[in-house]
Design an enzyme around this catalytic site. Structure first.
Site, PDB file in Angstrom:
ATOM      1  N   SER A  22       0.801  -1.225   0.000  1.00  0.00           N
ATOM      2  CA  SER A  22       0.000   0.000   0.000  1.00  0.00           C
ATOM      3  C   SER A  22       0.839   1.283   0.000  1.00  0.00           C
ATOM      4  O   SER A  22       0.475   2.239  -0.696  1.00  0.00           O
ATOM      5  CB  SER A  22      -0.982  -0.011   1.173  1.00  0.00           C
ATOM      6  OG  SER A  22      -1.913  -1.045   0.982  1.00  0.00           O
ATOM      7  N   THR A  67      -5.232  -3.405   8.284  1.00  0.00           N
ATOM      8  CA  THR A  67      -5.084  -4.765   7.756  1.00  0.00           C
ATOM      9  C   THR A  67      -4.963  -5.767   8.890  1.00  0.00           C
ATOM     10  O   THR A  67      -5.189  -5.428  10.067  1.00  0.00           O
ATOM     11  CB  THR A  67      -3.914  -4.828   6.741  1.00  0.00           C
ATOM     12  OG1 THR A  67      -3.936  -6.105   6.106  1.00  0.00           O
ATOM     13  CG2 THR A  67      -2.555  -4.593   7.374  1.00  0.00           C
ATOM     14  N   LYS A  71      -8.899  -5.801  11.250  1.00  0.00           N
ATOM     15  CA  LYS A  71     -10.057  -5.360  10.451  1.00  0.00           C
ATOM     16  C   LYS A  71     -11.402  -5.463  11.190  1.00  0.00           C
ATOM     17  O   LYS A  71     -12.303  -4.699  10.915  1.00  0.00           O
ATOM     18  CB  LYS A  71     -10.139  -6.169   9.147  1.00  0.00           C
ATOM     19  CG  LYS A  71      -9.052  -5.814   8.149  1.00  0.00           C
ATOM     20  CD  LYS A  71      -9.241  -6.589   6.859  1.00  0.00           C
ATOM     21  CE  LYS A  71      -8.091  -6.341   5.910  1.00  0.00           C
ATOM     22  NZ  LYS A  71      -8.257  -7.006   4.623  1.00  0.00           N
ATOM     23  N   ASN A  92     -11.516  -1.917   6.342  1.00  0.00           N
ATOM     24  CA  ASN A  92     -10.108  -1.840   5.930  1.00  0.00           C
ATOM     25  C   ASN A  92      -9.675  -0.403   5.608  1.00  0.00           C
ATOM     26  O   ASN A  92      -8.517  -0.166   5.278  1.00  0.00           O
ATOM     27  CB  ASN A  92      -9.833  -2.752   4.720  1.00  0.00           C
ATOM     28  CG  ASN A  92     -10.353  -2.176   3.435  1.00  0.00           C
ATOM     29  OD1 ASN A  92     -11.368  -1.485   3.421  1.00  0.00           O
ATOM     30  ND2 ASN A  92      -9.662  -2.441   2.340  1.00  0.00           N
ATOM     31  N   ASP A 107     -12.352  -3.608   0.250  1.00  0.00           N
ATOM     32  CA  ASP A 107     -11.917  -4.907  -0.295  1.00  0.00           C
ATOM     33  C   ASP A 107     -13.021  -5.524  -1.147  1.00  0.00           C
ATOM     34  O   ASP A 107     -12.780  -5.962  -2.277  1.00  0.00           O
ATOM     35  CB  ASP A 107     -11.623  -5.902   0.837  1.00  0.00           C
ATOM     36  CG  ASP A 107     -10.298  -5.631   1.522  1.00  0.00           C
ATOM     37  OD1 ASP A 107      -9.412  -5.033   0.900  1.00  0.00           O
ATOM     38  OD2 ASP A 107     -10.155  -6.032   2.698  1.00  0.00           O
ATOM     39  N   GLY A 132     -12.440 -21.148   1.029  1.00  0.00           N
ATOM     40  CA  GLY A 132     -12.010 -20.485   2.268  1.00  0.00           C
ATOM     41  C   GLY A 132     -13.218 -19.915   2.996  1.00  0.00           C
ATOM     42  O   GLY A 132     -14.288 -19.705   2.389  1.00  0.00           O
ATOM     43  N   GLY A 135     -11.886 -14.046   6.813  1.00  0.00           N
ATOM     44  CA  GLY A 135     -12.342 -12.672   6.622  1.00  0.00           C
ATOM     45  C   GLY A 135     -12.484 -12.290   5.150  1.00  0.00           C
ATOM     46  O   GLY A 135     -13.473 -11.657   4.753  1.00  0.00           O
ATOM     47  N   ALA A 136     -11.521 -12.698   4.335  1.00  0.00           N
ATOM     48  CA  ALA A 136     -11.570 -12.353   2.908  1.00  0.00           C
ATOM     49  C   ALA A 136     -12.747 -13.058   2.247  1.00  0.00           C
ATOM     50  O   ALA A 136     -13.456 -12.476   1.416  1.00  0.00           O
ATOM     51  CB  ALA A 136     -10.263 -12.737   2.230  1.00  0.00           C
ATOM     52  N   GLY A 244      -4.854 -11.632  -8.320  1.00  0.00           N
ATOM     53  CA  GLY A 244      -5.029 -10.824  -7.115  1.00  0.00           C
ATOM     54  C   GLY A 244      -4.652  -9.352  -7.292  1.00  0.00           C
ATOM     55  O   GLY A 244      -4.934  -8.528  -6.417  1.00  0.00           O
TER      56      GLY A 244
HETATM   57  P1  ATR Z   1      -8.327 -14.083   5.971  1.00  0.00           P
HETATM   58  O1  ATR Z   1      -8.918 -13.124   6.948  1.00  0.00           O
HETATM   59  O2  ATR Z   1      -7.157 -13.545   5.204  1.00  0.00           O
HETATM   60  O3  ATR Z   1      -9.350 -14.690   5.085  1.00  0.00           O
HETATM   61  P2  ATR Z   1      -8.267 -16.253   7.871  1.00  0.00           P
HETATM   62  O4  ATR Z   1      -9.472 -15.697   8.574  1.00  0.00           O
HETATM   63  O5  ATR Z   1      -7.125 -16.714   8.707  1.00  0.00           O
HETATM   64  O6  ATR Z   1      -7.649 -15.222   6.844  1.00  0.00           O
HETATM   65  O7  ATR Z   1      -8.761 -17.462   6.931  1.00  0.00           O
HETATM   66  C1  ATR Z   1      -7.868 -18.245   6.218  1.00  0.00           C
HETATM   67  C2  ATR Z   1      -8.627 -19.218   5.326  1.00  0.00           C
HETATM   68  O8  ATR Z   1      -7.661 -19.980   4.583  1.00  0.00           O
HETATM   69  C3  ATR Z   1      -9.460 -20.257   6.083  1.00  0.00           C
HETATM   70  O9  ATR Z   1     -10.569 -20.591   5.301  1.00  0.00           O
HETATM   71  C4  ATR Z   1      -8.487 -21.426   6.188  1.00  0.00           C
HETATM   72  O10 ATR Z   1      -9.101 -22.671   6.356  1.00  0.00           O
HETATM   73  P3  ATR Z   1      -9.496 -23.216   7.843  1.00  0.00           P
HETATM   74  O11 ATR Z   1     -10.753 -22.497   8.227  1.00  0.00           O
HETATM   75  O12 ATR Z   1      -9.692 -24.671   7.647  1.00  0.00           O
HETATM   76  O13 ATR Z   1      -8.332 -22.884   8.731  1.00  0.00           O
HETATM   77  C5  ATR Z   1      -7.816 -21.362   4.851  1.00  0.00           C
HETATM   78  N1  ATR Z   1      -6.495 -22.015   4.852  1.00  0.00           N
HETATM   79  C6  ATR Z   1      -5.339 -21.506   5.329  1.00  0.00           C
HETATM   80  N2  ATR Z   1      -4.333 -22.397   5.157  1.00  0.00           N
HETATM   81  C7  ATR Z   1      -4.880 -23.496   4.566  1.00  0.00           C
HETATM   82  C8  ATR Z   1      -4.360 -24.761   4.127  1.00  0.00           C
HETATM   83  N3  ATR Z   1      -3.073 -25.070   4.267  1.00  0.00           N
HETATM   84  N4  ATR Z   1      -5.217 -25.634   3.540  1.00  0.00           N
HETATM   85  C9  ATR Z   1      -6.525 -25.332   3.385  1.00  0.00           C
HETATM   86  N5  ATR Z   1      -7.078 -24.157   3.783  1.00  0.00           N
HETATM   87  C10 ATR Z   1      -6.269 -23.260   4.365  1.00  0.00           C
END
Ligand code: ATR
Length: 280
Positions: A22, A67, A71, A92, A107, A132, A135-136, A244
Site C-alpha cells: 500500500s 489490515t 479489520k 479496511n 476490499d 475459504g 475474513g476475505a 489478485g
Molecule cells: P483471511 O482473513 O485472510 O481470510 P483467515 O481468517 O485466517 O484469513 O482465513 C484463512 C482461510 O484460509 C481459512 O478458510 C483457512 O481454512 P481453515 O478455516 O480450515 O483454517 C484457509 N487455509 C489456510 N491455510 C490453509 C491450508 N493449508 N489448507 C486449506 N485451507 C487453508
C-alpha cells in the site's frame, strides 16, 4: 518526495505490516497528483490498536488503511461504519472527517469492480464457489450475494467454519469441505481462492479446475506470485483468469478517492503495484 511543514500523513495499521504494498501504491498516486501527502506503514500490535486509532484524530491524519489482524476489532473504536462494512463485520479503510472517524470496506467493492473490469463477470444469477471461510471469504461472499448471485458454495478445509459463514446468508449459501468441492465444479460460473494456498512459501490449492465449464472464471486473491499455479492451470485450460492484482489496486483506488475526494490515477497505482511486486 518532498516533505514540507504542511505535509499530512496517512498510513496502514497492521501486524505484521512489512510486506504491505500500500505505501508504494498510495505514495505513487500522491506524487503523480502533486499532493502534499505521505503514506507510511505502522506496525500496530493488538494492544496498541485503540491508541493508534486515537492518534488518527490527534495527528489530524486524513485517514488510514487497516489490515490483518485489526479489520474486525477496529470497528469498536470508530464513530461510524458504512452499511457494507457493518454487514461484513470488517473495516479496511478509515476516513477522518474533522475528528469523526468512519470505517469502510473497500476490499469487497474493489474485488467486484476489478472482476467486472477484467473479465466482464457480474454475479446476478450465477453459481459461485468461494474457497475459504475467513475474513476475505466473508467480504467476497457478501458482495456476491449483494450482487444477487443465485448461490454461493463455501468450500473450506474446516467444514464447521464454512457452515458458520454460510448460515449468515439466510439460505443463499451452502457449505462443503475443500476435498468435496470437485462435485460442484461442473455447475459453477466462477471459483475464487480466498485462502493463502498458492502464496509463496505456502502449499498449493489442488482442485479439479478442469471440471469447470468452458465459460467459467478462475479468480485468485493471492498476488505473490501474481500467476499462482491455480491461475496458470486456468489459462492452460482456456478459462478466464483473474489475478489478485485487481483487488489490490482497486481497493486502493477506492480508499484514495475516499480520502482525497479526487479521481485516483489508476494506471499510476497499477504500475506502482507491479513494480513493488518486482514485475515490470
Ligand atoms: P483471511 O482473513 O485472510 O481470510 P483467515 O481468517 O485466517 O484469513 O482465513 C484463512 C482461510 O484460509 C481459512 O478458510 C483457512 O481454512 P481453515 O478455516 O480450515 O483454517 C484457509 N487455509 C489456510 N491455510 C490453509 C491450508 N493449508 N489448507 C486449506 N485451507 C487453508
Amino acid at each position: 518526495m518532498k516533505i514540507t511543514g504542511n505535509t499530512r500523513t496517512l498510513g496502514i495499521f497492521g501486524d505484521p505490516v512489512e510486506h504491505t504494498l500500500s505505501p508504494a501504491i498510495h505514495n505513487a498516486a500522491f506524487e503523480a497528483l502533486g499532493l502534499d501527502l505521505v503514506y507510511l506503514p505502522f506496525r500496530v500490535s493488538p494492544e496498541a490498536l485503540k491508541g493508534a486509532v486515537e492518534s488518527v484524530r490527534a495527528l489530524e491524519m486524513p485517514g488510514v488503511s487497516v489490515t490483518i489482524p485489526h479489520k474486525e476489532k477496529v470497528i469498536e473504536y470508530l464513530d461510524e461504519v458504512d452499511d457494507l462494512s457493518k454487514a461484513i463485520g470488517a473495516v479496511n479503510t478509515i476516513v477522518n472527517k474533522g475528528g469523526r472517524l468512519k470505517g469502510y470496506n473497500t476490499d469487497a467493492l474493489g474485488y467486484l469492480l476489478s472482476l467486472k473490469e477484467e473479465t466482464g463477470f457480474v454475479p446476478k444469477g450465477k453459481t459461485i464457489i468461494v474457497i475459504g471461510a475467513g475474513g476475505a471469504a466473508r467480504a467476497i461472499a457478501y458482495s456476491f450475494i449483494k450482487g444477487e448471485a443465485k448461490s454461493v458454495i463455501i468450500a473450506n478445509r474446516t467444514l464447521p467454519r464454512a457452515k458458520i459463514l454460510a448460515d449468515e446468508f439466510n439460505g443463499c449459501a451452502s457449505a462443503v469441505t475443500l476435498d468435496g468441492v470437485g462435485g460442484f465444479m461442473k455447475g459453477a460460473d466462477i471459483i475464487i481462492n480466498t485462502t493463502s494456498l498458492g502464496m509463496m512459501g505456502e502449499g498449493e490449492l489442488n482442485i479439479p479446475v478442469e471440471a469447470l465449464p468452458a465459460h467459467a472464471v478462475v479468480s485468485d486473491i493471492v498476488y505473490r506470485p501474481l500467476d499462482t499455479q491455480l491461475i496458470k492451470k486456468a489459462r492452460l485450460l482456456g478459462l478466464k483468469a483473474h489475478t489478485g492484482l485487481g483487488m489490490l489496486v482497486q481497493q486502493g483506488i477506492i480508499a484514495f478517492e475516499l480520502w482525497t475526494g479526487l479521481k485516483a490515477p489508476a494506471e499510476v497505482m497499477q504500475k506502482a503495484a507491479l513494480a513493488a511486486l518486482g514485475i515490470k
